[in-house]
Design a protein around this motif. Structure first.
Motif, PDB file in Angstrom:
ATOM      1  N   ALA A  60     -58.805  90.089  65.677  1.00  0.00           N
ATOM      2  CA  ALA A  60     -57.721  89.575  66.181  1.00  0.00           C
ATOM      3  C   ALA A  60     -57.370  89.988  67.661  1.00  0.00           C
ATOM      4  O   ALA A  60     -56.283  89.607  68.156  1.00  0.00           O
ATOM      5  CB  ALA A  60     -56.394  90.061  65.476  1.00  0.00           C
ATOM      6  N   GLN A  61     -58.246  90.656  68.135  1.00  0.00           N
ATOM      7  CA  GLN A  61     -58.026  91.245  69.484  1.00  0.00           C
ATOM      8  C   GLN A  61     -59.188  90.876  70.268  1.00  0.00           C
ATOM      9  O   GLN A  61     -60.393  90.907  70.030  1.00  0.00           O
ATOM     10  CB  GLN A  61     -58.020  92.743  69.354  1.00  0.00           C
ATOM     11  CG  GLN A  61     -57.925  93.530  70.660  1.00  0.00           C
ATOM     12  CD  GLN A  61     -56.583  94.320  70.786  1.00  0.00           C
ATOM     13  OE1 GLN A  61     -55.827  93.934  71.772  1.00  0.00           O
ATOM     14  NE2 GLN A  61     -56.090  94.992  69.748  1.00  0.00           N
ATOM     15  N   SER A  62     -58.927  90.290  71.505  1.00  0.00           N
ATOM     16  CA  SER A  62     -59.974  89.861  72.524  1.00  0.00           C
ATOM     17  C   SER A  62     -60.604  91.301  73.543  1.00  0.00           C
ATOM     18  O   SER A  62     -59.728  91.975  73.787  1.00  0.00           O
ATOM     19  CB  SER A  62     -59.626  88.853  73.525  1.00  0.00           C
ATOM     20  OG  SER A  62     -60.390  88.694  74.425  1.00  0.00           O
ATOM     21  N   SER A  63     -61.883  91.114  73.358  1.00  0.00           N
ATOM     22  CA  SER A  63     -62.422  92.113  74.224  1.00  0.00           C
ATOM     23  C   SER A  63     -62.997  91.647  75.615  1.00  0.00           C
ATOM     24  O   SER A  63     -63.601  92.426  76.294  1.00  0.00           O
ATOM     25  CB  SER A  63     -63.602  92.833  73.381  1.00  0.00           C
ATOM     26  OG  SER A  63     -64.730  91.820  73.116  1.00  0.00           O
ATOM     27  N   SER A  64     -62.392  90.688  75.926  1.00  0.00           N
ATOM     28  CA  SER A  64     -62.730  90.031  77.331  1.00  0.00           C
ATOM     29  C   SER A  64     -62.246  91.093  78.382  1.00  0.00           C
ATOM     30  O   SER A  64     -60.958  91.475  78.228  1.00  0.00           O
ATOM     31  CB  SER A  64     -62.126  88.583  77.588  1.00  0.00           C
ATOM     32  OG  SER A  64     -62.024  88.168  78.748  1.00  0.00           O
ATOM     33  N   PRO A  65     -63.018  91.083  79.296  1.00  0.00           N
ATOM     34  CA  PRO A  65     -62.311  92.049  80.557  1.00  0.00           C
ATOM     35  C   PRO A  65     -60.862  91.771  80.972  1.00  0.00           C
ATOM     36  O   PRO A  65     -60.517  92.690  81.712  1.00  0.00           O
ATOM     37  CB  PRO A  65     -63.623  91.927  81.473  1.00  0.00           C
ATOM     38  CG  PRO A  65     -64.566  91.472  80.961  1.00  0.00           C
ATOM     39  CD  PRO A  65     -64.086  90.516  79.856  1.00  0.00           C
ATOM     40  N   VAL A  66     -60.716  90.451  80.913  1.00  0.00           N
ATOM     41  CA  VAL A  66     -59.212  89.980  81.574  1.00  0.00           C
ATOM     42  C   VAL A  66     -58.162  89.940  80.484  1.00  0.00           C
ATOM     43  O   VAL A  66     -56.961  89.717  80.768  1.00  0.00           O
ATOM     44  CB  VAL A  66     -59.556  88.560  82.273  1.00  0.00           C
ATOM     45  CG1 VAL A  66     -60.364  88.698  83.442  1.00  0.00           C
ATOM     46  CG2 VAL A  66     -59.948  87.546  81.401  1.00  0.00           C
ATOM     47  N   ALA A  67     -58.655  90.277  79.167  1.00  0.00           N
ATOM     48  CA  ALA A  67     -57.428  90.254  78.116  1.00  0.00           C
ATOM     49  C   ALA A  67     -56.826  91.376  78.239  1.00  0.00           C
ATOM     50  O   ALA A  67     -57.287  92.640  78.553  1.00  0.00           O
ATOM     51  CB  ALA A  67     -58.180  89.858  76.814  1.00  0.00           C
ATOM     52  N   ARG A  68     -55.432  91.386  77.450  1.00  0.00           N
ATOM     53  CA  ARG A  68     -54.863  92.726  77.396  1.00  0.00           C
ATOM     54  C   ARG A  68     -54.878  93.193  76.178  1.00  0.00           C
ATOM     55  O   ARG A  68     -55.207  92.273  75.023  1.00  0.00           O
ATOM     56  CB  ARG A  68     -53.034  92.387  77.852  1.00  0.00           C
ATOM     57  CG  ARG A  68     -52.470  91.458  76.816  1.00  0.00           C
ATOM     58  CD  ARG A  68     -51.168  91.341  77.118  1.00  0.00           C
ATOM     59  NE  ARG A  68     -50.456  90.360  76.146  1.00  0.00           N
ATOM     60  CZ  ARG A  68     -50.087  90.859  74.689  1.00  0.00           C
ATOM     61  NH1 ARG A  68     -50.422  92.105  74.522  1.00  0.00           N
ATOM     62  NH2 ARG A  68     -49.613  90.058  74.287  1.00  0.00           N
ATOM     63  N   PHE A  69     -54.634  94.466  75.905  1.00  0.00           N
ATOM     64  CA  PHE A  69     -54.793  94.987  74.546  1.00  0.00           C
ATOM     65  C   PHE A  69     -53.554  94.703  73.853  1.00  0.00           C
ATOM     66  O   PHE A  69     -52.593  94.781  74.434  1.00  0.00           O
ATOM     67  CB  PHE A  69     -55.062  96.472  74.530  1.00  0.00           C
ATOM     68  CG  PHE A  69     -56.495  96.926  74.694  1.00  0.00           C
ATOM     69  CD1 PHE A  69     -57.598  96.017  74.672  1.00  0.00           C
ATOM     70  CD2 PHE A  69     -56.724  98.225  75.207  1.00  0.00           C
ATOM     71  CE1 PHE A  69     -58.886  96.258  74.871  1.00  0.00           C
ATOM     72  CE2 PHE A  69     -57.946  98.385  75.406  1.00  0.00           C
ATOM     73  CZ  PHE A  69     -59.005  97.647  75.270  1.00  0.00           C
ATOM     74  N   LEU A  70     -53.683  94.134  72.527  1.00  0.00           N
ATOM     75  CA  LEU A  70     -52.454  93.986  71.814  1.00  0.00           C
ATOM     76  C   LEU A  70     -52.151  95.511  71.344  1.00  0.00           C
ATOM     77  O   LEU A  70     -52.894  96.329  71.002  1.00  0.00           O
ATOM     78  CB  LEU A  70     -52.699  93.347  70.473  1.00  0.00           C
ATOM     79  CG  LEU A  70     -53.190  91.674  70.760  1.00  0.00           C
ATOM     80  CD1 LEU A  70     -53.856  90.928  69.514  1.00  0.00           C
ATOM     81  CD2 LEU A  70     -52.371  91.001  71.750  1.00  0.00           C
ATOM     82  N   GLU A  71     -50.685  95.266  70.950  1.00  0.00           N
ATOM     83  CA  GLU A  71     -50.338  96.727  70.227  1.00  0.00           C
ATOM     84  C   GLU A  71     -50.561  96.595  68.681  1.00  0.00           C
ATOM     85  O   GLU A  71     -51.069  95.399  68.375  1.00  0.00           O
ATOM     86  CB  GLU A  71     -48.855  97.135  70.551  1.00  0.00           C
ATOM     87  CG  GLU A  71     -48.361  96.944  71.739  1.00  0.00           C
ATOM     88  CD  GLU A  71     -48.794  98.215  72.479  1.00  0.00           C
ATOM     89  OE1 GLU A  71     -48.640  99.311  71.710  1.00  0.00           O
ATOM     90  OE2 GLU A  71     -49.082  98.306  73.542  1.00  0.00           O
ATOM     91  N   VAL A  72     -50.470  97.510  68.125  1.00  0.00           N
ATOM     92  CA  VAL A  72     -50.889  97.563  66.750  1.00  0.00           C
ATOM     93  C   VAL A  72     -50.257  96.609  65.889  1.00  0.00           C
ATOM     94  O   VAL A  72     -50.978  95.781  65.271  1.00  0.00           O
ATOM     95  CB  VAL A  72     -50.565  99.166  66.132  1.00  0.00           C
ATOM     96  CG1 VAL A  72     -50.810  99.023  64.563  1.00  0.00           C
ATOM     97  CG2 VAL A  72     -51.537 100.271  66.789  1.00  0.00           C
ATOM     98  N   LYS A  73     -48.872  96.548  66.006  1.00  0.00           N
ATOM     99  CA  LYS A  73     -48.158  95.588  65.247  1.00  0.00           C
ATOM    100  C   LYS A  73     -48.492  94.270  65.468  1.00  0.00           C
ATOM    101  O   LYS A  73     -48.736  93.362  64.640  1.00  0.00           O
ATOM    102  CB  LYS A  73     -46.576  95.678  65.629  1.00  0.00           C
ATOM    103  CG  LYS A  73     -45.728  94.760  64.858  1.00  0.00           C
ATOM    104  CD  LYS A  73     -44.343  95.116  65.155  1.00  0.00           C
ATOM    105  CE  LYS A  73     -43.430  94.070  64.291  1.00  0.00           C
ATOM    106  NZ  LYS A  73     -41.981  93.993  64.657  1.00  0.00           N
ATOM    107  N   GLU A  74     -48.830  93.795  66.845  1.00  0.00           N
ATOM    108  CA  GLU A  74     -49.359  92.407  67.126  1.00  0.00           C
ATOM    109  C   GLU A  74     -50.534  92.096  66.608  1.00  0.00           C
ATOM    110  O   GLU A  74     -50.752  90.967  66.059  1.00  0.00           O
ATOM    111  CB  GLU A  74     -49.126  92.486  68.528  1.00  0.00           C
ATOM    112  CG  GLU A  74     -49.270  90.873  69.145  1.00  0.00           C
ATOM    113  CD  GLU A  74     -49.204  90.657  70.738  1.00  0.00           C
ATOM    114  OE1 GLU A  74     -49.135  89.615  71.228  1.00  0.00           O
ATOM    115  OE2 GLU A  74     -49.041  91.641  71.387  1.00  0.00           O
TER     116      GLU A  74
END
Length: 142
Positions: A60-74
């Motif tokens: 559920a989390q993108s590892s693209s260099p331009v993506a922002r890290f989601l918080e745990v809850k999100e």
């Protein structure tokens, strides 16, 4: 023989096994793995299984260099509905959860029957990951 223990059953890797990817994020690298709703998720899982996949890696989390890290809850809010659906529709499939958060890994295994934790950070983002995986006693992809 090369094996991993999946809930007490040894999965033999002396011949290659296929793991398909289901991304419940709109900005993953590979557009073909992106799913945005229940129908997309089921369709993608059917595709993986029909093409010989025995494991489904859900992220559920993108590892693209331009993506922002989601918080745990999100991340959990994106991931949990997909895990529920996959486990319901495909009760025997091996589920790998792609997360670098220990709390998400714990919830995915304990509440939704995930079998493997796939942590692209190698335990570097959440310092609790190694101890949680050891407690869960599941295979860990580092």
């Amino acid at each position: 023989m090369k094996t991993i223990n999946i809930n007490g059953t040894l999965l033999d890797f002396s011949t290659p096994r296929v793991m398909g990817i289901v991304n419940v994020t709109p900005d993953s690298f590979f557009s073909g793995s992106r799913t945005q709703g229940a129908n997309d998720i089921v369709e993608r899982c059917n595709q993986i299984i029909n093409e010989g996949g025995v494991m489904i890696d859900v992220g559920a989390q993108s590892s693209s260099p331009v993506a922002r890290f989601l918080e745990v809850k999100e991340e959990a809010e994106r991931l949990i509905p997909a895990l529920k659906l996959i486990r319901k529709e495909f009760p025997d499939v091996i589920i790998s959860v792609d997360t670098f958060y220990a709390d998400v890994a714990k919830q995915a295994v304990e509440e939704y029957g995930a079998n493997i934790i796939n942590d692209i950070s190698g335990g570097q983002i959440d310092g609790r990951m190694f101890s949680v995986v050891a407690q869960l006693n599941v295979p860990y992809i580092l």
